[in-house]
Motif scaffolding. Structure first.
Motif: not given
Length: 813
Positions: A702, A706-707, A710-711, A751-752
């Motif tokens: 994880y 990246e999250m 990406r969002d 965030l995930r």
């Protein structure tokens, strides 16, 4: 004393004159409260004594529930309800010119607990008494509660919670039942008549003085006891004065040290002195409570070998684990038992409830601290550890790694959870998922060694306080619809499912919900001067503030909604009112930053005219049981959004469910069992499952950044924490929050799960527009809430763990 309105009014006026020398015209609201409390004490006094005599004469097994917290809330209304006098007193007071709800506000919330642990203990005491079981609470009478929370410039400020300032009408001081508790000193070992004798000398003795609070059962009058211990000096100040000035100063130091033991709930343990005080509190509770229990047992005239047949000692979390070595000490040193006999008695008497899956929350104490403060008790812990590790090496030769992993004393730390498991006959989790994770992960080697000890007892709540008292209109509607049997048998609430599609019943449910929202809106207007729309969705998250409970994800989503409304101001939206309530531990700086963020967001949102009719945010300060009784009946949406696998059970989820709120949540704690009953149609699930979270922890993979990259929704709200914008503080206070997520890789996967959470919140908006379907879902939730009554839970404890039966015919649940 009174069983109708006229008799009550007569008795009340007589008491007002005889106790306070006042007429009704002169009385204050505080006077009315005090007289009411005294009247109730007189009503139940005889039954309290008769209950205790009944236990003694029948010699049935009694349970003693040891807990550092009992979050009992206000007792006036609940006691009147359980006595069947609520309507009589309400009507009588009204004719005397007083409103009962106004009088209830005169009672402070007892400062005896903080969160779910303490509220569970309070619900259990209510159910034990109402079901006719011989079961009592054992705790500490804290002079000050955790703290009174004030929000100043968005920050949490902690003030003393001086809940005893005006006394406590419900308690009875019992100086005749005081006991001595000993600290420090040295252990002298000698031989007498062929046996080894241990004596502690040069120790410091203090008095533990009990204050008893009656626990009134519902219906047939059955009164148990919550015994709360207060620390008092065992030295004579006059004698110390006579011995000279230095001796008197030593007395003053000693006296201050004694008073501190029962002064604060959870003193700050960030330093050595604070840790030492917490350890003192725990031993004080265990030693005083155990001596009191054994004094009662001895009156039966039975040998100590029968103690497990007559007494059940229950440890609520690890705080009272010193019960185990203290009972061993008494059996060996005072009663003359050998080790094996004493160990057999102890391990058949003590049972333990685990409340956490967080490794950092499993208590450990420095060896030197325990050895110095409790020298004889430490010797016993050391011997327990030696024998336990020896047994492990015999059973698993060559497995020193396993011995180190399971040892009670390891790396100069005493591990209390290990001691609790080894020294008890039952270890239970508080939700099926929690218990499974204990077996599979947190306590796996102990489960493999003692599989018969581990069992699940999912938490419960008392429907008497959380439905009948907190939501009387809903309670009346239920009784009018399915009869009153559900009051004694909460499983009967299932009959409500037959009415989920009944338009008239749906309309009544929604009318009652709106009435509760109007009352909460009025409270908010009075307290904060903010008007809220009762037709908006009341979306509520009220609980202790902690990273794993993810209030942060909730407020980040509110920031996202604000951004969406600003970007698309002409779009139609379902109005939302987000309500938060939470206390953060004084030294938990990240949690306090999140409180500040919630208040900053609330200020921005509530001042922005574009948000009118679309979005409101409230943080209600000083969250408590009495405040929960106002909030929970008014909620439409219940936020139960902890990281999967982190919440042991939860009880707030059950209270909201019982009052018809729909849950948005992860499959965590008791949410799992709620989902098994309700299905996907009647709650809103999102996010990672516990096995996925566990896999991330074990194998990695994880990456929060990246999250973030990406969002765009996530990137925008995270950037708003630290860069110029409506929510950013000039002192960059929210940098700590940003760091915890992006630099420390988001321990609780905020965030995930954010995208799934936001999508599910959008689904709630759509569902709320269909009023009939929403009402049907609400009815299904209420119908299944009886499964989570603490009556059901206590019956399972009684049958499976404590092996007790009601002293009088029980309510069948």
């Amino acid at each position: 004393m009174f069983n109708n309105k006229e008799l009550f009014k007569t008795a009340f006026k007589e008491q007002l004159v005889s106790r306070l020398g006042k007429s009704m015209d002169e009385a204050t609201a505080g006077d009315i409260y005090k007289i009411l409390g005294n009247l109730i004490r007189e009503v139940i006094g005889r039954e309290w004594a008769e209950t205790n005599q009944e236990y003694k004469s029948q010699q049935q097994k009694q349970v003693y529930y040891f807990s550092m917290e009992f979050l009992i809330g206000r007792l006036l209304g609940n006691n009147l309800l359980n006595l069947g006098l609520l309507e009589t007193v309400r009507d009588g007071l009204l004719e005397l010119g007083w409103n009962l709800e106004e009088i209830e506000e005169q009672e402070p919330d007892a400062g005896l607990g903080n969160g779910g642990l303490g509220r569970l203990a309070a619900c259990f005491l209510d159910s034990l008494a109402s079901l006719g079981y011989a079961g009592h609470g054992c705790g500490i009478r804290y002079k000050y509660g955790l703290f009174e929370q004030k929000i100043i410039d968005g920050h949490q400020v902690e003030l003393p919670d001086d809940w005893l300032q005006k006394g406590n009408v419900w308690e009875e001081r019992r100086p005749d039942k005081r006991v001595l508790v000993s600290f420090w000193g040295q252990v002298e070992i000698s031989e007498e008549n062929g046996r080894t004798v241990f004596r502690t000398v040069n120790d410091e003795k203090i008095w533990a003085v009990p204050y008893d609070v009656p626990v009134i059962g519902y219906g047939d009058l059955h009164v148990n006891t919550l015994r709360l211990w207060s620390a008092e000096s065992a030295m004579d100040p006059a004698r110390m004065r006579m011995q000279g000035q230095n001796s008197y100063y030593k007395f003053l130091d000693y006296n201050r040290s004694v008073e501190s033991i029962s002064e604060f709930l959870y003193p700050d343990d960030s330093g050595y002195e604070g840790k030492l005080l917490r350890l003192k509190q725990q031993y004080f509770l265990c030693s005083a409570g155990l001596h009191s229990v054994l004094r009662t047992f001895e009156k039966l005239g039975r040998p100590y070998t029968e103690l497990p047949d007559k007494v059940a000692l229950h440890i609520n979390d690890t705080h009272p684990t010193l019960l185990i070595p203290e009972l061993m000490r008494i059996l060996i040193d005072d009663q003359g038992f050998g080790w094996d006999e004493a160990w057999d008695i102890t391990t058949r008497t003590v049972s333990y409830t685990n409340h956490t899956l967080l490794s950092e929350a499993l208590e450990k104490w420095p060896v030197n601290m325990v050895r110095e403060l409790l020298p004889r008790v430490y010797m016993i812990i050391e011997e327990i550890n030696k024998r336990f590790c020896g047994m492990l090496l015999e059973r698993f030769p060559g497995r020193q790694d396993l011995v180190d992993q399971m040892a009670i004393i390891e790396s100069d730390q005493v591990k209390m959870a290990h001691l609790a498991v080894v020294g008890s006959y039952s270890v239970n989790g508080v939700a099926q998922l929690h218990t499974d994770l204990l077996k599979q992960d947190v306590m796996k080697p102990f489960y493999e060694l003692y599989p018969e000890r581990f069992n699940n007892k999912t938490n419960g709540i008392t429907h008497r306080r959380w439905l009948m008292h907190a939501n009387p209109e809903l309670s009346r509607l239920i009784s009018e619809t399915i009869g009153t049997e559900w009051i004694l048998n909460p499983h009967q609430l299932l009959k409500l499912e037959e009415y989920k599609d009944d338009p008239a019943f749906q309309e009544s449910i929604m009318r009652i919900k709106r009435g509760n929202k109007l009352r909460l809106a009025d409270y908010i207007r009075q307290k904060q001067g903010i008007s809220v729309d009762p037709d908006s969705i009341f979306d509520v998250q009220v609980k202790r503030l902690h990273g794993y409970k993810r209030q942060l994800m909730n407020i980040l989503h509110v920031m996202h909604l604000y951004n969406e409304i600003k970007d698309h101001p002409s779009e139609e939206r379902v109005p939302r009112t987000f309500i938060f309530g939470a206390k953060a531990a004084p030294g938990y700086y990240l949690a306090k930053s999140i409180i500040k963020l919630i208040n900053v967001v609330a200020d921005v949102v509530n001042r922005d005219p574009q948000m009118n009719g679309k979005l409101k945010v409230l943080f209600l300060e000083n969250y408590s049981v009495s405040l929960a009784e106002k909030i929970i009946p008014a909620a439409n949406v219940s936020e139960q959004i902890s990281t999967a696998g982190k919440e042991a059970s939860g009880t707030g989820n059950m209270k909201f469910m019982m009052n018809g709120a729909l849950t948005i949540g992860t499959l965590d704690g008791a949410n799992v069992e709620m989902h098994e009953m309700l299905g996907d149609d009647n709650m809103f699930l999102f996010g990672l499952r516990s096995e996925e979270v566990l896999q991330y922890y074990r194998s990695g993979g994880y990456h929060a950044r990246e999250m973030y990259e990406r969002d765009p929704r996530i990137k925008r709200v995270m950037d708003q924490l630290v860069s110029a914008g409506p929510f950013c503080c000039h002192d960059l206070e929210f940098g700590l929050i940003s760091q915890s997520i992006l630099d420390l890789n988001d321990e609780f996967f905020v965030l995930r799960d954010f995208g799934s959470y936001a999508d599910t919140q959008a689904a709630i908006d759509r569902a709320y527009l269909d009023t009939q379907a929403w009402a049907a879902k609400s009815i299904v939730n209420i119908a299944h809430a009886g499964h989570f009554s603490s009556d059901c839970t206590i019956n399972r404890y009684a049958a499976d763990i404590w092996k007790i039966r009601p002293v009088q015919p029980a309510i069948q649940v």
